[in-house]
Design an enzyme around this catalytic site. Structure first.
Site, PDB file in Angstrom:
ATOM      1  N   ASP A  39       0.886  -1.156   0.000  1.00 18.70           N
ATOM      2  CA  ASP A  39       0.000   0.000   0.000  1.00 18.70           C
ATOM      3  C   ASP A  39       0.927   1.210   0.000  1.00 18.70           C
ATOM      4  O   ASP A  39       1.679   1.428   0.968  1.00 18.70           O
ATOM      5  CB  ASP A  39      -0.860   0.020   1.261  1.00 18.70           C
ATOM      6  CG  ASP A  39      -1.986  -0.998   1.254  1.00 18.70           C
ATOM      7  OD1 ASP A  39      -1.972  -1.901   0.400  1.00 18.70           O
ATOM      8  OD2 ASP A  39      -2.876  -0.896   2.122  1.00 18.70           O
TER       9      ASP A  39
ATOM     10  N   HIS B  67       4.752  -7.247   0.195  1.00 19.25           N
ATOM     11  CA  HIS B  67       4.385  -8.521  -0.423  1.00 19.25           C
ATOM     12  C   HIS B  67       5.136  -8.724  -1.738  1.00 19.25           C
ATOM     13  O   HIS B  67       5.689  -7.790  -2.306  1.00 19.25           O
ATOM     14  CB  HIS B  67       2.876  -8.544  -0.662  1.00 19.25           C
ATOM     15  CG  HIS B  67       2.071  -8.487   0.607  1.00 19.25           C
ATOM     16  ND1 HIS B  67       1.266  -9.511   1.025  1.00 19.25           N
ATOM     17  CD2 HIS B  67       1.964  -7.517   1.571  1.00 19.25           C
ATOM     18  CE1 HIS B  67       0.682  -9.189   2.177  1.00 19.25           C
ATOM     19  NE2 HIS B  67       1.102  -7.972   2.526  1.00 19.25           N
TER      20      HIS B  67
ATOM     21  N   SER C 275       8.638   4.769   5.049  1.00 20.83           N
ATOM     22  CA  SER C 275       9.680   3.938   4.447  1.00 20.83           C
ATOM     23  C   SER C 275       9.433   3.803   2.952  1.00 20.83           C
ATOM     24  O   SER C 275       8.433   4.289   2.429  1.00 20.83           O
ATOM     25  CB  SER C 275       9.707   2.555   5.111  1.00 20.83           C
ATOM     26  OG  SER C 275       8.397   2.113   5.416  1.00 20.83           O
TER      27      SER C 275
END
Length: 412
Positions: free
Chosen positions: A201, A260, A351
């Site tokens: 995301d 992911h 990040s």
């Protein structure tokens, strides 16, 4: 970051961050303000009264704007943050910056190691010490008291979470790297064997070549692929990704912070690279004088794309206030993973993930390429389509790529 409708944001100029824009010319004052904000995060339940004070709300947060007299005037005169495009709707929105990256960026403009402050410490050591300290604060059991205000500040929905009951979390950090329930992030192009998906995301920019990435987005004067990977310029890893394709995924504090796999593939080696804790805000990445991606703490995971046999470099980059980078499935060498399966997570803080693809492997989706050329980031979720492989099954010839890159003599 808090969202502001574009028509509201357009009523004021967007601040182009520069040290002269803060009321103080003394970097010590900025560093002391940051240290005070970390201390306040230990003492105040409401995150808006510490590191997560939204710049556009400073007038209503006297505990924060009194740290630097005149800071409120800056927030009144400008909107501080970045525009993004919401992929799902095409809407252009403005994301207001929290106070901590704004102050952290101010320190960077003072020249890094050339400037000593706070008892003869460098800017780098101040940011590192603050990041470690903030991580410890949010690892403590007492930090759970800040979870409700964090949810409220960033309008975080709980219905997608594997554990929606916030009283079940043992620390703020546990909530920060919360898990999603099964099916909350489906892979959009799962039926296409040639598909790639977003690993996070995030706010996403993509470039078909490293040259384009440095032209439009990564402006650091010393950015190179070998520097990013922490390898020698003529190493096989560097040559494999010479002028390859780049996806840059920036995670803001409110985001789901597990990342992911963008590919159906096999997990390879990981390499941890120590480094700094600079902010990864776009204005720092877009500044020629800063090399945040090649200077910051990061961890590199090498993977093999199942369909083509091509290598992928998945670079998890820490940032200001990020305590750690943890690999889950990404730490299991030899394990097969499908698109959308978890690789790891970031502990507290914003990040970035940079995914490198060899030249000619991927064709990014048109909307992502067009937005990135503006340049503007696209707001996406894990599993959203990233692009498609343009190579036939098993069509990647690693030896030929290395020979070609070596013969060209270029450095990336």
């Amino acid at each position: 970051m808090s969202h502001i409708p574009a028509d509201v944001a357009d009523t004021k100029p967007i601040e182009q961050i520069h040290p002269d824009n803060l009321p103080t010319k003394d970097p010590d004052h900025v560093a002391i303000a940051l240290e005070t904000l970390v201390k306040q995060s230990e003492e105040h339940d409401d995150v808006k009264n510490s590191m997560h004070a939204p710049m556009h709300q400073l007038a209503n947060l006297p505990l924060v704007h009194r740290l630097l007299p005149g800071l409120k005037d800056l927030a009144t005169q400008y909107h501080v943050g970045n525009y993004v495009i919401v992929r799902a709707t095409g809407e252009r929105i403005f994301e207001s910056m929290p106070i901590y990256p704004r102050l952290g960026m101010h320190l960077l403009f003072y020249g890094g190691t050339q400037i000593k402050l706070l008892h003869n410490r460098s800017v780098e050591s101040v940011l590192r010490d603050l990041s470690v300290r903030q991580g410890k604060v949010y690892d403590s059991p007492e930090s759970v008291k800040s979870i409700p205000s964090f949810i409220d500040t960033y309008s975080i929905g709980l219905d997608e979470l594997e554990q929606p009951n916030i009283t079940k979390y043992n620390s703020f950090n546990e909530f920060f790297y919360r898990k999603m329930k099964a099916g909350a992030r489906p892979v959009v192009n799962a039926a296409d064997p040639n598909g790639f998906c977003s690993p996070a995301d995030c706010r996403l920019t993509v470039y078909q070549t490293v040259t384009a990435a440095t032209q439009f987005w990564i402006k650091g004067n010393r950015f190179t692929i070998p520097g990013l990977l922490g390898v020698a310029p003529k190493s096989e890893e560097a040559l494999m990704f010479e002028n390859g394709s780049v996806a840059i995924c920036r995670l803001a504090p409110q985001d789901y912070h597990r990342f992911h796999s963008p590919i159906d593939g096999v997990v390879g080696d990981t390499t941890d690279i120590p480094g700094q804790y600079y902010t990864v805000n776009p204005q720092a990445v877009n500044e020629p004088g800063f090399d945040v991606f090649t200077e910051n703490k990061r961890s590199v995971l090498y993977m093999t794309h199942l369909q083509s046999g091509a290598p992928i470099a998945f670079v998890a980059i820490g940032a200001m206030l990020v305590g750690s980078i943890a690999w889950t499935n990404g730490g299991k060498k030899g394990q097969a993973v499908k698109r959308g399966e978890e690789l790891g997570y970031f502990a507290y803080g914003g990040s970035t993930i940079v995914v490198l693809f060899p030249k000619g492997l991927i064709e990014f989706d048109d909307d992502l390429r067009k937005n990135s050329a503006v340049p503007i980031e696209t707001l996406v979720k894990v599993g959203d389509s990233l692009g498609r492989s343009v190579l036939p099954t098993g069509g990647f010839d690693a030896a030929a790529v290395v020979r070609s890159a070596d013969a060209s003599g270029g450095e990336v």
